[in-house]
Design a protein around this motif. Structure first.
Motif, PDB file in Angstrom:
ATOM      1  N   HIS A  14      46.672  84.308  62.287  1.00  0.00           N
ATOM      2  CA  HIS A  14      47.472  85.806  61.672  1.00  0.00           C
ATOM      3  C   HIS A  14      48.756  85.875  62.555  1.00  0.00           C
ATOM      4  O   HIS A  14      48.902  85.386  63.467  1.00  0.00           O
TER       5      HIS A  14
ATOM      6  N   GLU B 199      41.447  88.440  58.142  1.00  0.00           N
ATOM      7  CA  GLU B 199      41.948  89.060  59.314  1.00  0.00           C
ATOM      8  C   GLU B 199      41.107  89.091  60.597  1.00  0.00           C
ATOM      9  O   GLU B 199      41.436  90.000  61.456  1.00  0.00           O
TER      10      GLU B 199
ATOM     11  N   MET C 123      43.542  88.871  63.503  1.00  0.00           N
ATOM     12  CA  MET C 123      44.646  89.996  63.431  1.00  0.00           C
ATOM     13  C   MET C 123      44.655  90.429  65.004  1.00  0.00           C
ATOM     14  O   MET C 123      43.737  91.116  65.548  1.00  0.00           O
TER      15      MET C 123
END
Lengths: 314, 64
Positions: free
Chosen positions: A232, A202, A205
């Protein structure tokens, strides 16, 4: 006869007086013209002094110059003059109180953990003037939810800032940029961003997510990536105003969404397509979501570059 | 001279519908070489908008 003798006597007297005066005249020497010497006192009094020898001076002009500098006053140095101001030709570099501010916030140039460093604050091109380069190892929420204030013409053009001042953002050692530029309302452009160390699931992200107030970004100069860069689906989402983006390297790990970036240039779209990793050998398939508007900018042959590599275009 | 035939498989969503493979969404889809039409389904525009709302809510839940 007496009248003439009297007149002759008068003329002789006058002649004798004239001759006497002539004898009193001195021979005048031609001398050099004096050259002025300029001095500056500690209180700024400028004095020009000329010593002239007695004599005949030919007509003409002598010029002397003196450049005021720190030799006249040790305080007349760039560090003591406000940045953007010039005094007697000396360009100022002092950022005012902000020098102390940036020394503190950047730990004298030693700071590397920049998570939330500028988050939720108001920044603009007048105030964002870091003293040191920023080379973060972590940059989560770096500019998240920042605002620019009433004057939207003062959004920070990071590309211009780097080109004009020598300041550099170096993300080559950064491992986490989640939300770094998400909803960053104060940012207009972003320079080169090396994402090759962002390999955690992540770590990217919402990294450049536009959102409601941060979708004014118009250009991302260069994204450096490789097959391990953990893009992402939200990394570049909602960049409604984005016109230019370039990729150097490989987009491989996952698909990316650009469908809301309807102003993307053709060159940007081709940069994305050309960076896509070849997946066909692996048998896997991934999707790049460009959206109908961007797909219409590409020919079938250009779309086929992506599909032949194993990427689905949506 | 080389002549190459390139196949481009295009799927178009019906009116009022959106194509999805569960992760990506679009009105038109150009299938990658290893992809197939079976991986994609149609959902309604309303269902798609609901998904977008849920994604935005998920982001709001992540607000600092």
């Amino acid at each position: 006869m007496n009248i003439y003798n009297e007149q002759l006597d008068n003329i002789n007297d006058k002649l004798n007086n004239t001759l006497s005066s002539l004898n009193d005249l001195k021979m005048v020497e031609t001398v050099e013209r004096g050259v002025p010497n300029i001095t500056v006192s500690p209180t700024g009094l400028i004095t020009s002094t000329v010593s002239q020898t007695e004599g005949y001076v030919e007509a003409g002009t002598v010029e002397t110059t003196h450049q005021i500098s720190e030799t006249d006053d040790a305080n007349l140095i760039p560090e003591n003059i406000k940045s953007g101001v010039s005094i007697f030709g000396i360009e100022g570099s002092h950022q005012g109180g902000s020098d102390e501010f940036w020394d503190a916030i950047q730990d004298g140039g030693n700071r590397v953990e920049y998570q939330m460093a500028f988050r939720r604050s108001r920044w603009n091109s007048d105030t964002f003037k870091p003293k040191y380069n920023i080379s973060p190892t972590s940059a989560q929420e770096l500019f998240r939810m920042t605002t620019v204030g009433d004057d939207t013409t003062k959004r920070i053009d990071l590309i211009k800032l780097e080109e004009e001042t020598g300041f550099k953002f170096d993300f080559s050692n950064c491992t986490n940029m989640a939300f770094a530029f998400a909803d960053a309302g104060c940012i207009l452009t972003i320079g080169e961003v090396d994402l090759r160390k962002c390999i955690g699931g992540e770590s990217l992200m919402y990294a450049f997510y536009g959102g409601y107030s941060g979708n004014a970004k118009t250009e991302i100069k260069k994204i450096i990536c490789d097959e391990n860069t953990a893009f992402h689906s939200t990394t570049f989402d909602y960049l409604n105003w984005l016109q230019e983006i370039r990729f150097e390297g490989t987009i491989g790990k996952t698909g990316i969404i650009f469908s809301k970036s309807i102003n993307l240039s053709y060159e940007s779209l081709m940069s994305i397509i050309n960076a896509l990793q070849v997946l066909t050998d692996s048998g896997t398939t991934k999707t790049i979501t460009l959206g109908t508007t961007n797909l219409a900018k590409l020919t079938d042959a250009e779309k086929a570059i992506a599909t032949q590599k194993g990427w689905t275009l949506a | 001279m080389m002549i190459e035939t390139i196949e481009l498989k295009k799927m178009m969503a019906s009116d009022g519908m959106v194509l999805t493979n569960g992760e990506a969404y679009g009105k038109e889809v150009y299938l990658g070489k290893n992809d197939s039409a079976e991986n994609w389904q149609e959902i309604t525009d309303e269902e798609y908008n609901k998904i977008l709302e849920e994604q935005e809510k998920a982001l709001e839940d992540l607000q600092p």
